[in-house]
Structure formats: C-alpha cells, structure tokens
Enzyme design. Structure first.
Site, PDB file in Angstrom:
ATOM      1  N   ASP A  17      38.862   2.749  26.463  1.00  0.00           N
ATOM      2  CA  ASP A  17      39.138   1.293  26.411  1.00  0.00           C
ATOM      3  C   ASP A  17      40.380   0.958  25.893  1.00  0.00           C
ATOM      4  O   ASP A  17      40.568   0.138  24.935  1.00  0.00           O
ATOM      5  CB  ASP A  17      38.042   0.745  25.266  1.00  0.00           C
ATOM      6  CG  ASP A  17      36.560   0.775  25.699  1.00  0.00           C
ATOM      7  OD1 ASP A  17      36.336   1.344  26.954  1.00  0.00           O
ATOM      8  OD2 ASP A  17      35.683   0.322  24.933  1.00  0.00           O
ATOM      9  N   ASP A  62      35.579  -1.360  28.851  1.00  0.00           N
ATOM     10  CA  ASP A  62      34.631  -2.308  28.446  1.00  0.00           C
ATOM     11  C   ASP A  62      34.999  -3.463  29.636  1.00  0.00           C
ATOM     12  O   ASP A  62      35.931  -3.692  29.805  1.00  0.00           O
ATOM     13  CB  ASP A  62      35.144  -2.784  27.231  1.00  0.00           C
ATOM     14  CG  ASP A  62      33.924  -3.310  26.262  1.00  0.00           C
ATOM     15  OD1 ASP A  62      32.877  -2.739  26.539  1.00  0.00           O
ATOM     16  OD2 ASP A  62      33.920  -3.910  25.335  1.00  0.00           O
ATOM     17  N   HIS A  64      32.835  -6.525  30.658  1.00  0.00           N
ATOM     18  CA  HIS A  64      31.599  -7.735  30.287  1.00  0.00           C
ATOM     19  C   HIS A  64      31.502  -8.763  31.264  1.00  0.00           C
ATOM     20  O   HIS A  64      32.595  -9.418  31.930  1.00  0.00           O
ATOM     21  CB  HIS A  64      31.650  -8.097  28.771  1.00  0.00           C
ATOM     22  CG  HIS A  64      31.569  -7.143  27.785  1.00  0.00           C
ATOM     23  ND1 HIS A  64      30.581  -6.268  27.849  1.00  0.00           N
ATOM     24  CD2 HIS A  64      32.604  -6.974  26.686  1.00  0.00           C
ATOM     25  CE1 HIS A  64      30.757  -5.420  26.753  1.00  0.00           C
ATOM     26  NE2 HIS A  64      31.891  -5.634  25.958  1.00  0.00           N
ATOM     27  N   HIS A  68      28.031 -12.218  28.355  1.00  0.00           N
ATOM     28  CA  HIS A  68      27.468 -10.973  27.528  1.00  0.00           C
ATOM     29  C   HIS A  68      27.178 -11.425  26.133  1.00  0.00           C
ATOM     30  O   HIS A  68      27.521 -12.296  25.343  1.00  0.00           O
ATOM     31  CB  HIS A  68      28.678 -10.546  27.425  1.00  0.00           C
ATOM     32  CG  HIS A  68      28.228  -8.951  27.386  1.00  0.00           C
ATOM     33  ND1 HIS A  68      28.234  -8.420  25.800  1.00  0.00           N
ATOM     34  CD2 HIS A  68      27.696  -8.229  27.981  1.00  0.00           C
ATOM     35  CE1 HIS A  68      27.929  -7.075  26.088  1.00  0.00           C
ATOM     36  NE2 HIS A  68      27.391  -6.823  27.200  1.00  0.00           N
ATOM     37  N   HIS A 118      35.581 -11.021  24.946  1.00  0.00           N
ATOM     38  CA  HIS A 118      36.682  -9.886  25.309  1.00  0.00           C
ATOM     39  C   HIS A 118      36.262  -8.982  26.342  1.00  0.00           C
ATOM     40  O   HIS A 118      35.161  -9.222  26.834  1.00  0.00           O
ATOM     41  CB  HIS A 118      36.763  -8.880  24.138  1.00  0.00           C
ATOM     42  CG  HIS A 118      35.446  -8.040  23.605  1.00  0.00           C
ATOM     43  ND1 HIS A 118      34.559  -8.495  23.213  1.00  0.00           N
ATOM     44  CD2 HIS A 118      35.213  -6.919  24.104  1.00  0.00           C
ATOM     45  CE1 HIS A 118      33.649  -7.635  23.222  1.00  0.00           C
ATOM     46  NE2 HIS A 118      34.003  -6.674  23.599  1.00  0.00           N
ATOM     47  N   LYS A 148      31.851  -0.045  31.522  1.00  0.00           N
ATOM     48  CA  LYS A 148      30.559   0.112  30.734  1.00  0.00           C
ATOM     49  C   LYS A 148      30.411  -1.255  30.118  1.00  0.00           C
ATOM     50  O   LYS A 148      31.268  -2.165  30.072  1.00  0.00           O
ATOM     51  CB  LYS A 148      30.668   1.257  29.607  1.00  0.00           C
ATOM     52  CG  LYS A 148      31.831   0.735  28.865  1.00  0.00           C
ATOM     53  CD  LYS A 148      32.063   2.072  27.665  1.00  0.00           C
ATOM     54  CE  LYS A 148      33.059   1.673  26.735  1.00  0.00           C
ATOM     55  NZ  LYS A 148      32.932   0.500  25.781  1.00  0.00           N
ATOM     56  N   CYS A 193      33.463   2.225  19.914  1.00  0.00           N
ATOM     57  CA  CYS A 193      33.326   2.977  21.340  1.00  0.00           C
ATOM     58  C   CYS A 193      33.696   4.666  21.026  1.00  0.00           C
ATOM     59  O   CYS A 193      32.994   5.404  21.716  1.00  0.00           O
ATOM     60  CB  CYS A 193      34.169   2.143  22.258  1.00  0.00           C
ATOM     61  SG  CYS A 193      33.315   0.836  22.632  1.00  0.00           S
TER      62      CYS A 193
HETATM   63 ZN   LIG Z   1      32.615  -5.079  24.346  1.00  0.00          ZN
END
Ligand SMILES: [Zn+2]
Length: 247
Positions: A17, A62, A64, A68, A118, A148, A193
C-alpha cells in the site's frame, strides 16, 4: 555456496500500500498520531529492489468502492445496521470503531474502524506513488499486482484475507505456485495492513521478515504492540541492511 545463504529459499518482497492517500492524501500518516512521513519508505524499498534479487515482487493496493464500510463519511449508509452494543451514529467519530450486523448472506458481526475516505478505485489517491520503482518481470523474477478491500461491506487490511477471514485473496496460491518460502514485508501502515499481512504470512507457513525501517505506521503505541506480537509469533523484525545476508 555463499556463507549465510539459504540455497533453497525462494524469496518474495511484499510491498504494501505505498499509495498517495497514505502519504500526502486523505489518510496521510503525517496527520495520524504517529506523524510518520510515509514517503520515507520509498527510497528504502527502491534500494532493496536495486540491491537484492527477489524471486517474486508483490505490489498491493487498497482499492475501495465509493460506498465502502470503512469510510466515516459512509456511516449514514449503514447506521441502521449498527449493533445494539456499538456506539451509535451520533456518538461515532472518525477513527472510532463501529460494530455492524450484516448479512453476507449469513449474519456477520463486523467491527470496523471508521477511517477518512481513502484509496477509492481509479482515483489519484489509490495510485502507487510515482517515486516507487515499479519493476518489470524477468525470466527469474515474477511480479504480482494485488488489489484488496474492494468488497463494499468487508475491509481487507491483510493482503491474504479480508478482515472477517471469509474470502482469501489470490496471494497465497500465487506465492505457492512460485514455491515462495520466505516473505519480506515493507510499506504502509506498520500497525494495520503490514501487521495483518505479516500475521497471515506466518499462519500460511512462510518464513516471515518485517523490514521495520522500510515501514511507517499510524500510531507508535500500536506499532510497538503489533511488532511485539509478531515477534512472539516468530516473525523476524529486521532492518534493510540485514536483508542481503538472508537471501
Ligand atoms: Zn482502506
């Protein structure tokens, strides 16, 4: 054979990330309790990529949806799903934990930290930082790009599993397909993470190294707790200078 070498080890670097939103965007670490400078991981990671031959390099993002569950701004979408013992919508603030009761299709009790919005798919904030070296595959080096957190209702801190451990990502099967035995983990955020990715790497049986000086996190107290927990589970917490003797 080189001294200190592990001749049968197959090594993967997991770069977690390294995205704009965690560096200078909506969830920048410098605005979190740690006040870390997320961009400081980039030269460390680039040096590892230049100096060390990893058999597999994984870049995670990440990724989203707009709606989310992890976004504080989306709380109104699921306020009716808050558990009775959760803080209710009017009591919850950004960075608080909400408890939702979802059907997925079976009932699920989901504890979720409410972050600023984010890493929304296809936005600048979700892109890997331009200064991170994105290397190309070769005959002896595989590249895996892993997205993810794209399930609207279940977050995914780990690169291996969603937060409820319902759905596994493709990472473990791809690493197994390449016979990876050792994983080295770097990136953002140490206590979120990176931590969960390391935890599941250990569970999946990889010799797991967390390269501390190539990670930055959200909260110093949590970072220290998480690192101690990982060490207790036989994760090796090392520095970038240590890596060359382990490959
Ligand atoms: Zn996130």
């Amino acid at each position: 054979m080189r001294r200190n070498s592990h001749p049968k080890a197959v090594n993967a670097l997991l770069i977690v990330d390294v995205q704009y939103d965690f560096i200078d965007g909506s969830l920048a670490l410098k605005n979190c309790p740690s006040q870390h400078q997320g961009e400081q991981v980039i030269p460390m990671i680039n040096k590892l990529l230049k100096d060390i031959h990893f058999d597999v390099v994984v870049y995670t993002q990440d990724w989203h949806t707009h709606d989310h569950i992890s976004f504080f701004d989306n709380l109104h979408l699921r306020a009716h799903l808050l558990a009775k013992d959760s803080k209710q919508a009017h009591e919850l603030n950004v960075f608080d934990t909400a408890i939702f009761l979802l059907d997925d299709p079976r009932p699920l009790r989901v504890e979720q930290i409410l972050w600023p919005a984010h890493c929304i798919q296809h936005t600048h904030g979700a892109e890997l930082h331009k200064d991170l070296n994105i290397i190309k595959p070769t005959k002896t080096r595989k590249i895996i790009n892993l997205l993810k957190g794209y399930d609207s209702n279940i977050d995914s801190y780990s690169a291996f599993w969603d937060n409820m451990k319902i759905r596994e990502t493709e990472l473990h099967s791809k690493l197994k397909a390449h016979n990876v035995s050792q994983v080295f983990i770097v990136g953002i955020a140490t206590d979120v993470c990176v931590y969960f990715t390391a935890l599941h790497a250990l569970e999946n049986g990889y010799k797991t190294y967390l390269i501390q000086d190539a990670c930055r996190g959200v909260d110093e107290t949590n970072i220290n707790l998480r690192l101690d927990e990982l060490k207790g589970r036989h994760c090796s917490v090392i520095q970038t200078a240590d890596v060359k003797d382990l490959i």
